[in-house]
Enzyme design. Sequence first.
Site, mmCIF file in Angstrom:
data_model
loop_
_atom_site.group_PDB
_atom_site.id
_atom_site.type_symbol
_atom_site.label_atom_id
_atom_site.label_comp_id
_atom_site.label_asym_id
_atom_site.label_seq_id
_atom_site.Cartn_x
_atom_site.Cartn_y
_atom_site.Cartn_z
ATOM 1 N N HIS A 256 5.376 -16.746 -26.020
ATOM 2 C CA HIS A 256 4.087 -17.452 -26.088
ATOM 3 C C HIS A 256 3.926 -18.025 -27.500
ATOM 4 O O HIS A 256 2.948 -17.720 -28.192
ATOM 5 C CB HIS A 256 2.894 -16.548 -25.767
ATOM 6 C CG HIS A 256 2.683 -16.305 -24.292
ATOM 7 N ND1 HIS A 256 1.774 -15.396 -23.822
ATOM 8 C CD2 HIS A 256 3.230 -16.866 -23.194
ATOM 9 C CE1 HIS A 256 1.788 -15.398 -22.495
ATOM 10 N NE2 HIS A 256 2.669 -16.276 -22.097
ATOM 11 N N HIS B 167 5.147 -19.368 -9.841
ATOM 12 C CA HIS B 167 4.242 -19.517 -10.992
ATOM 13 C C HIS B 167 4.840 -20.591 -11.896
ATOM 14 O O HIS B 167 6.028 -20.539 -12.199
ATOM 15 C CB HIS B 167 4.181 -18.157 -11.702
ATOM 16 C CG HIS B 167 3.498 -18.093 -13.017
ATOM 17 N ND1 HIS B 167 2.361 -18.799 -13.321
ATOM 18 C CD2 HIS B 167 3.783 -17.341 -14.128
ATOM 19 C CE1 HIS B 167 1.985 -18.494 -14.565
ATOM 20 N NE2 HIS B 167 2.826 -17.632 -15.074
ATOM 21 N N GLU C 76 4.087 -21.450 -15.128
ATOM 22 C CA GLU C 76 4.070 -21.400 -16.591
ATOM 23 C C GLU C 76 5.445 -21.882 -17.067
ATOM 24 O O GLU C 76 6.461 -21.653 -16.388
ATOM 25 C CB GLU C 76 3.783 -19.968 -17.080
ATOM 26 C CG GLU C 76 3.537 -19.925 -18.579
ATOM 27 C CD GLU C 76 2.913 -18.609 -19.071
ATOM 28 O OE1 GLU C 76 2.540 -17.765 -18.242
ATOM 29 O OE2 GLU C 76 2.809 -18.450 -20.302
ATOM 30 N N ASP D 293 7.763 -20.958 -18.880
ATOM 31 C CA ASP D 293 8.927 -20.067 -18.935
ATOM 32 C C ASP D 293 9.615 -19.943 -17.579
ATOM 33 O O ASP D 293 10.762 -19.494 -17.507
ATOM 34 C CB ASP D 293 8.556 -18.676 -19.487
ATOM 35 C CG ASP D 293 7.361 -18.049 -18.816
ATOM 36 O OD1 ASP D 293 6.492 -18.782 -18.329
ATOM 37 O OD2 ASP D 293 7.292 -16.810 -18.782
ATOM 38 N N HIS E 153 -1.178 -13.859 -13.671
ATOM 39 C CA HIS E 153 -2.202 -14.058 -14.668
ATOM 40 C C HIS E 153 -2.616 -15.515 -14.803
ATOM 41 O O HIS E 153 -3.380 -15.843 -15.725
ATOM 42 C CB HIS E 153 -1.734 -13.502 -16.035
ATOM 43 C CG HIS E 153 -0.571 -14.278 -16.631
ATOM 44 N ND1 HIS E 153 -0.626 -14.765 -17.899
ATOM 45 C CD2 HIS E 153 0.596 -14.677 -16.135
ATOM 46 C CE1 HIS E 153 0.514 -15.404 -18.183
ATOM 47 N NE2 HIS E 153 1.259 -15.352 -17.104
ATOM 48 N N ASP F 73 5.630 -12.530 -12.658
ATOM 49 C CA ASP F 73 5.329 -11.815 -13.912
ATOM 50 C C ASP F 73 4.972 -10.343 -13.681
ATOM 51 O O ASP F 73 5.231 -9.491 -14.545
ATOM 52 C CB ASP F 73 4.166 -12.489 -14.641
ATOM 53 C CG ASP F 73 4.594 -13.754 -15.366
ATOM 54 O OD1 ASP F 73 5.768 -13.866 -15.739
ATOM 55 O OD2 ASP F 73 3.733 -14.630 -15.560
ATOM 56 N N TYR G 271 4.258 -5.023 -22.032
ATOM 57 C CA TYR G 271 4.037 -6.266 -21.280
ATOM 58 C C TYR G 271 2.672 -6.219 -20.586
ATOM 59 O O TYR G 271 1.886 -7.169 -20.636
ATOM 60 C CB TYR G 271 5.157 -6.412 -20.251
ATOM 61 C CG TYR G 271 5.178 -7.714 -19.503
ATOM 62 C CD1 TYR G 271 6.040 -8.733 -19.905
ATOM 63 C CD2 TYR G 271 4.386 -7.926 -18.393
ATOM 64 C CE1 TYR G 271 6.082 -9.927 -19.212
ATOM 65 C CE2 TYR G 271 4.419 -9.104 -17.701
ATOM 66 C CZ TYR G 271 5.271 -10.110 -18.107
ATOM 67 O OH TYR G 271 5.304 -11.292 -17.424
ATOM 68 N N HIS H 162 10.759 -11.427 -15.346
ATOM 69 C CA HIS H 162 11.238 -11.062 -16.688
ATOM 70 C C HIS H 162 11.809 -9.648 -16.611
ATOM 71 O O HIS H 162 11.240 -8.772 -15.964
ATOM 72 C CB HIS H 162 10.105 -11.035 -17.720
ATOM 73 C CG HIS H 162 9.450 -12.355 -17.953
ATOM 74 N ND1 HIS H 162 10.071 -13.388 -18.607
ATOM 75 C CD2 HIS H 162 8.224 -12.799 -17.614
ATOM 76 C CE1 HIS H 162 9.245 -14.430 -18.674
ATOM 77 N NE2 HIS H 162 8.117 -14.094 -18.075
HETATM 78 FE FE1 FEO Z 1 3.217 -16.233 -16.857
HETATM 79 FE FE2 FEO Z 1 6.366 -15.365 -17.386
HETATM 80 O O1 FEO Z 1 4.986 -16.566 -17.184
#
Ligand code: FEO
Length: 397
Positions: free
Chosen positions: A23, A79, A81, A83, A146, A165, A193, A226
């Site tokens: 982030h 998701h 995001e 990443d 999230h 996530d 995390y 992750h």
């Molecule tokens: Fe919310 Fe791993 O991205």
Amino acid sequence: MLLHVKDNVYYTGIRDWELRMFHGHELSTFNGSSYNSYLIKDDKTVLLDTVWAPHTESFLNTLEAEVGIANIDMVIVNHNEPDHGGSIVALLEKNPNIEVVCSQKGVEIIKKHFQNPDWNFHPVKTGDTINIGKSDLTFVEMTMIHWPDSMMTFMSGSNILFSNDAFGQHFCGPSIFADKVDACLVWAEAFKYFAGILSPFTALIKRKVAEVVAMNLPLEMIAPSHGVIWREDVLKIVEKYAEWSDDYDEGCVTVGYDTMYQATKKMAEAIAQGIEEEGVPVKLFNTAASDQSDLMTEFFRSKGIVLGSSTVNNGTLRSLAGVVDEIRGHKLKGKIGFTFGSYGWSGEAPKHLQEGLTEAGISIVQDPVMAKYTPSAEELLACKEAGKAFAVKILNG
Ligand code: FEO
């Protein structure tokens, strides 16, 4: 290289050994991380999520070599995001016929991120199922866990929950499976995390975990986006999420202070001595010299939060301002606190810290402790007594 996960499911993610901040520069990742993408070779060839943009070339080269991008039928975007969605534009440029399956919010977010692409979107909602051959994929929306678009995908037959996530860790190890790596590191990273990314959403997580458990899915693996895959004692991480989302604490105290000439530090140590003498575990952190993600993890696990600062320019030292703001953002629940600090003439810092903690939802249970210039023996004794009184409140719940 594809790594075998189970049956006809393969790992095609990127394991990022060198990542140390995530982030931007917000979160420390001392054990690296990974951007997990999975490939299912059923009648349809299905990709689950992509990877962060800096790794696009490597990611696409593997897909091209191992399966042929032209042969991919569908990408599930759990998701978007960056990443996880960072390589999707390059993927779709190579094969514009890929069906893009995501939540309705996912469609909106993808369109905004990527200038309204003309892709073959297939929005899904909780309970929707897509047959891909021998298996069905069933979707569970995870709105605001999230991001608004977040969802999970359950694969029947192999009984794998691709949880995105949720249940993840910023961890990179010599295996993609949790049972083949250092368990202490993995669990510490899973906790960090949760504390660092998911703790603001505990009320939602509590309800969602209950909903997933009630679905009674025959879970054999949980494959997050992750870190490592859970395949032994699979429900343990689900049970931990239920525990961590229920006003969690370990009955301990974290003292965070910043100091100019050691006076506030001496006060912190005296307070900690009082807490410890009552039998309550306590840790001290100089907030200016500590890793902010680890510090937030300690606040999350603590029942008591004690903050101290020297007064400078009628306020606190700057590291405390960031700490208070972060505590506020994480919406910690069920915690108690008080403040302290040394000063030369005006002495506003403890009051500012107290106001900040109150705004952050921390219950202030005793008055600030203050000392002018260098704390005297009597003032250090008062700090110790304040620590003892606070510890008693911790012990009494
Ligand atoms: Fe919310 Fe791993 O991205």
